[in-house]
Design a protein around this motif. Structure first.
Motif, PDB file in Angstrom:
ATOM      1  N   LEU A 148      44.543  41.946  51.320  1.00 17.85           N
ATOM      2  CA  LEU A 148      43.374  41.234  51.826  1.00 17.85           C
ATOM      3  C   LEU A 148      42.125  41.628  51.039  1.00 17.85           C
ATOM      4  CD1 LEU A 148      42.281  39.280  53.943  1.00 17.85           C
ATOM      5  CD2 LEU A 148      41.992  41.224  55.475  1.00 17.85           C
ATOM      6  N   PHE A 149      41.966  42.910  50.773  1.00 22.92           N
ATOM      7  CA  PHE A 149      40.830  43.390  49.977  1.00 22.92           C
ATOM      8  C   PHE A 149      40.886  42.789  48.574  1.00 22.92           C
ATOM      9  CE2 PHE A 149      38.943  46.403  46.980  1.00 22.92           C
ATOM     10  CZ  PHE A 149      37.658  46.496  47.502  1.00 22.92           C
ATOM     11  N   ASP A 150      42.058  42.853  47.929  1.00 25.42           N
ATOM     12  CA  ASP A 150      42.223  42.292  46.581  1.00 25.42           C
ATOM     13  C   ASP A 150      41.830  40.817  46.547  1.00 25.42           C
ATOM     14  OD1 ASP A 150      43.170  44.668  45.466  1.00 25.42           O
ATOM     15  OD2 ASP A 150      45.271  44.041  45.460  1.00 25.42           O
ATOM     16  N   LEU A 151      42.324  40.074  47.512  1.00 21.86           N
ATOM     17  CA  LEU A 151      42.068  38.640  47.554  1.00 21.86           C
ATOM     18  C   LEU A 151      40.585  38.345  47.790  1.00 21.86           C
ATOM     19  CD1 LEU A 151      43.695  36.067  47.274  1.00 21.86           C
ATOM     20  CD2 LEU A 151      44.120  36.125  49.720  1.00 21.86           C
ATOM     21  N   ALA A 152      39.977  39.035  48.742  1.00 20.02           N
ATOM     22  CA  ALA A 152      38.561  38.794  49.056  1.00 20.02           C
ATOM     23  C   ALA A 152      37.658  39.137  47.871  1.00 20.02           C
ATOM     24  CB  ALA A 152      38.162  39.615  50.292  1.00 20.02           C
ATOM     25  N   VAL A 153      37.881  40.294  47.258  1.00 20.68           N
ATOM     26  CA  VAL A 153      37.039  40.706  46.126  1.00 20.68           C
ATOM     27  C   VAL A 153      37.264  39.773  44.935  1.00 20.68           C
ATOM     28  CG1 VAL A 153      36.642  42.544  44.426  1.00 20.68           C
ATOM     29  CG2 VAL A 153      36.840  43.109  46.854  1.00 20.68           C
ATOM     30  N   SER A 154      38.517  39.446  44.649  1.00 18.92           N
ATOM     31  CA  SER A 154      38.807  38.576  43.501  1.00 18.92           C
ATOM     32  C   SER A 154      38.171  37.204  43.656  1.00 18.92           C
ATOM     33  CB  SER A 154      40.314  38.419  43.323  1.00 18.92           C
ATOM     34  OG  SER A 154      40.889  39.658  43.028  1.00 18.92           O
ATOM     35  N   LEU A 155      38.307  36.608  44.827  1.00 16.88           N
ATOM     36  CA  LEU A 155      37.712  35.288  45.048  1.00 16.88           C
ATOM     37  C   LEU A 155      36.186  35.354  44.978  1.00 16.88           C
ATOM     38  CD1 LEU A 155      40.029  33.917  47.864  1.00 16.88           C
ATOM     39  CD2 LEU A 155      39.900  33.124  45.486  1.00 16.88           C
ATOM     40  N   PHE A 156      35.596  36.398  45.548  1.00 14.45           N
ATOM     41  CA  PHE A 156      34.137  36.563  45.492  1.00 14.45           C
ATOM     42  C   PHE A 156      33.658  36.690  44.045  1.00 14.45           C
ATOM     43  CE2 PHE A 156      30.433  39.354  45.248  1.00 14.45           C
ATOM     44  CZ  PHE A 156      29.518  38.604  45.964  1.00 14.45           C
ATOM     45  N   VAL A 157      34.330  37.531  43.256  1.00 15.45           N
ATOM     46  CA  VAL A 157      33.919  37.747  41.862  1.00 15.45           C
ATOM     47  C   VAL A 157      34.134  36.468  41.043  1.00 15.45           C
ATOM     48  CG1 VAL A 157      34.352  39.079  39.745  1.00 15.45           C
ATOM     49  CG2 VAL A 157      34.256  40.241  41.958  1.00 15.45           C
ATOM     50  N   LEU A 158      35.263  35.799  41.247  1.00 12.42           N
ATOM     51  CA  LEU A 158      35.510  34.551  40.519  1.00 12.42           C
ATOM     52  C   LEU A 158      34.430  33.509  40.806  1.00 12.42           C
ATOM     53  CD1 LEU A 158      39.384  34.245  40.886  1.00 12.42           C
ATOM     54  CD2 LEU A 158      38.129  34.400  38.729  1.00 12.42           C
ATOM     55  N   LEU A 159      34.075  33.363  42.074  1.00 13.89           N
ATOM     56  CA  LEU A 159      33.043  32.381  42.436  1.00 13.89           C
ATOM     57  C   LEU A 159      31.657  32.805  41.958  1.00 13.89           C
ATOM     58  CD1 LEU A 159      34.264  31.459  46.033  1.00 13.89           C
ATOM     59  CD2 LEU A 159      34.385  30.037  43.971  1.00 13.89           C
ATOM     60  N   SER A 189      34.731  45.067  28.731  1.00 16.42           N
ATOM     61  CA  SER A 189      35.871  44.742  29.604  1.00 16.42           C
ATOM     62  C   SER A 189      35.807  43.329  30.174  1.00 16.42           C
ATOM     63  CB  SER A 189      36.034  45.762  30.732  1.00 16.42           C
ATOM     64  OG  SER A 189      36.333  47.031  30.201  1.00 16.42           O
ATOM     65  N   LEU A 190      34.953  42.482  29.623  1.00 15.80           N
ATOM     66  CA  LEU A 190      34.895  41.092  30.090  1.00 15.80           C
ATOM     67  C   LEU A 190      36.183  40.333  29.779  1.00 15.80           C
ATOM     68  CD1 LEU A 190      31.230  40.120  29.127  1.00 15.80           C
ATOM     69  CD2 LEU A 190      32.160  40.420  31.436  1.00 15.80           C
ATOM     70  N   ASP A 191      36.941  40.794  28.804  1.00 14.59           N
ATOM     71  CA  ASP A 191      38.213  40.142  28.468  1.00 14.59           C
ATOM     72  C   ASP A 191      39.220  40.229  29.613  1.00 14.59           C
ATOM     73  OD1 ASP A 191      38.329  42.966  27.852  1.00 14.59           O
ATOM     74  OD2 ASP A 191      40.171  42.602  26.737  1.00 14.59           O
ATOM     75  N   GLU A 192      39.020  41.168  30.525  1.00 12.74           N
ATOM     76  CA  GLU A 192      39.945  41.381  31.637  1.00 12.74           C
ATOM     77  C   GLU A 192      39.660  40.465  32.834  1.00 12.74           C
ATOM     78  OE1 GLU A 192      42.377  43.460  31.048  1.00 12.74           O
ATOM     79  OE2 GLU A 192      41.570  44.707  29.434  1.00 12.74           O
ATOM     80  N   LEU A 193      38.498  39.820  32.878  1.00 11.47           N
ATOM     81  CA  LEU A 193      38.121  39.015  34.042  1.00 11.47           C
ATOM     82  C   LEU A 193      39.165  37.976  34.468  1.00 11.47           C
ATOM     83  CD1 LEU A 193      34.275  38.408  33.654  1.00 11.47           C
ATOM     84  CD2 LEU A 193      35.452  39.825  35.346  1.00 11.47           C
ATOM     85  N   PRO A 194      39.826  37.265  33.543  1.00 12.75           N
ATOM     86  CA  PRO A 194      40.818  36.280  33.992  1.00 12.75           C
ATOM     87  C   PRO A 194      41.989  36.875  34.784  1.00 12.75           C
ATOM     88  CG  PRO A 194      40.141  35.789  31.762  1.00 12.75           C
ATOM     89  CD  PRO A 194      39.561  37.135  32.108  1.00 12.75           C
ATOM     90  N   GLN A 195      42.158  38.193  34.723  1.00  9.22           N
ATOM     91  CA  GLN A 195      43.227  38.814  35.503  1.00  9.22           C
ATOM     92  C   GLN A 195      42.948  38.725  36.998  1.00  9.22           C
ATOM     93  OE1 GLN A 195      44.179  42.686  33.767  1.00  9.22           O
ATOM     94  NE2 GLN A 195      43.715  41.756  31.788  1.00  9.22           N
ATOM     95  N   LEU A 196      41.723  38.389  37.364  1.00 11.46           N
ATOM     96  CA  LEU A 196      41.429  38.135  38.773  1.00 11.46           C
ATOM     97  C   LEU A 196      42.284  36.976  39.280  1.00 11.46           C
ATOM     98  CD1 LEU A 196      37.555  38.575  38.637  1.00 11.46           C
ATOM     99  CD2 LEU A 196      39.181  40.090  39.808  1.00 11.46           C
ATOM    100  N   LEU A 197      42.609  36.035  38.398  1.00  3.94           N
ATOM    101  CA  LEU A 197      43.521  34.944  38.774  1.00  3.94           C
ATOM    102  C   LEU A 197      44.913  35.501  39.060  1.00  3.94           C
ATOM    103  CD1 LEU A 197      42.386  32.346  36.089  1.00  3.94           C
ATOM    104  CD2 LEU A 197      41.835  32.317  38.538  1.00  3.94           C
ATOM    105  N   ASN A 198      45.356  36.504  38.287  1.00 10.91           N
ATOM    106  CA  ASN A 198      46.634  37.151  38.554  1.00 10.91           C
ATOM    107  C   ASN A 198      46.623  37.874  39.900  1.00 10.91           C
ATOM    108  OD1 ASN A 198      46.644  37.655  35.158  1.00 10.91           O
ATOM    109  ND2 ASN A 198      48.444  36.754  36.122  1.00 10.91           N
ATOM    110  N   VAL A 199      45.467  38.404  40.283  1.00  7.42           N
ATOM    111  CA  VAL A 199      45.346  39.064  41.586  1.00  7.42           C
ATOM    112  C   VAL A 199      45.451  38.020  42.695  1.00  7.42           C
ATOM    113  CG1 VAL A 199      43.851  40.432  43.096  1.00  7.42           C
ATOM    114  CG2 VAL A 199      43.997  40.986  40.666  1.00  7.42           C
ATOM    115  N   VAL A 200      44.775  36.890  42.528  1.00  6.10           N
ATOM    116  CA  VAL A 200      44.818  35.828  43.533  1.00  6.10           C
ATOM    117  C   VAL A 200      46.248  35.318  43.718  1.00  6.10           C
ATOM    118  CG1 VAL A 200      44.058  33.469  44.055  1.00  6.10           C
ATOM    119  CG2 VAL A 200      42.414  35.153  43.223  1.00  6.10           C
TER     120      VAL A 200
END
Length: 185
Positions: free
Chosen positions: A4-15, A88-99
């Motif tokens: 739940l934490f992973d999903l909430a933080v990832s969606l918040f950061v992506l948006l 470390s901006l190259d890692e940002l798309p991994q938030l999609l992997n978290v989602v």
């Protein structure tokens, strides 16, 4: 709770950071020919393969030109790629992997399948018993300076000690590492 934490933080950061995603995508396209994203097969929970996303920091087809690891001054890294890796901006798309559930915010960094031979059966089973992460204990404490042996020891230590509070500490230490690297340049 971790999911739940992973999903909430990832969606918040992506948006929140979609303008940064757009700016990085434009910079990559202007810097060198090729795709904006780099997708690579990695090993996840239980040894299951998945495609990990990153912003492309190297020339197109760089994986056919050398090792799965990069070295300081690697000629395959593009000028924009140098900046993206440093910040470390190259890692940002991994938030999609978290989602999608293939990764967590915190865990051992996912290996490529070829790295399987670097581990004993016991080490491999332990390392793949948790979701791989965007950051981990090795990245938070040693960044990219960890030797393979140190990285393995820290990854296995994380598996043994994992908790929500350790994850929070690792996230804070990672932010500190990225800000320290950025301010030193």
């Amino acid at each position: 709770m971790k999911r739940l934490f992973d999903l909430a933080v990832s969606l918040f950061v992506l948006l929140s950071l979609w303008p940064v995603f757009l700016a990085v995508a434009v910079a990559i396209r202007l810097d060198s020919p090729g795709n904006v994203f780099y997708c690579q097969e990695r090993v996840g929970l239980g040894g299951r393969p998945f495609l990990m996303f990153k912003f492309r920091t190297m020339v197109a087809d760089a994986d056919k030109m050398g090792s799965h690891q990069t070295a300081f001054g690697d000629a395959r890294i593009t000028p924009v790629g140098v900046f993206l890796r440093k910040t470390s901006l190259d890692e940002l798309p991994q938030l999609l992997n978290v989602v999608t559930g293939d990764m967590s915010l915190v865990g051992p960094r996912p290996d490529v399948p070829a790295q399987r031979s670097d581990y004993t059966e016991e080490q491999w089973a332990k390392r793949t018993s948790v979701l791989p992460g965007i950051t981990g204990l090795a990245q938070a404490t040693k960044r990219s300076l960890a030797t393979p042996e140190e990285r393995l020891a820290l990854d296995l230590e994380y598996v043994d000690r994992r908790s929500f509070w350790l994850d929070m500490k690792i996230i804070l230490l990672t932010i500190k590492q990225v800000l320290k690297i950025k301010s030193a340049s």
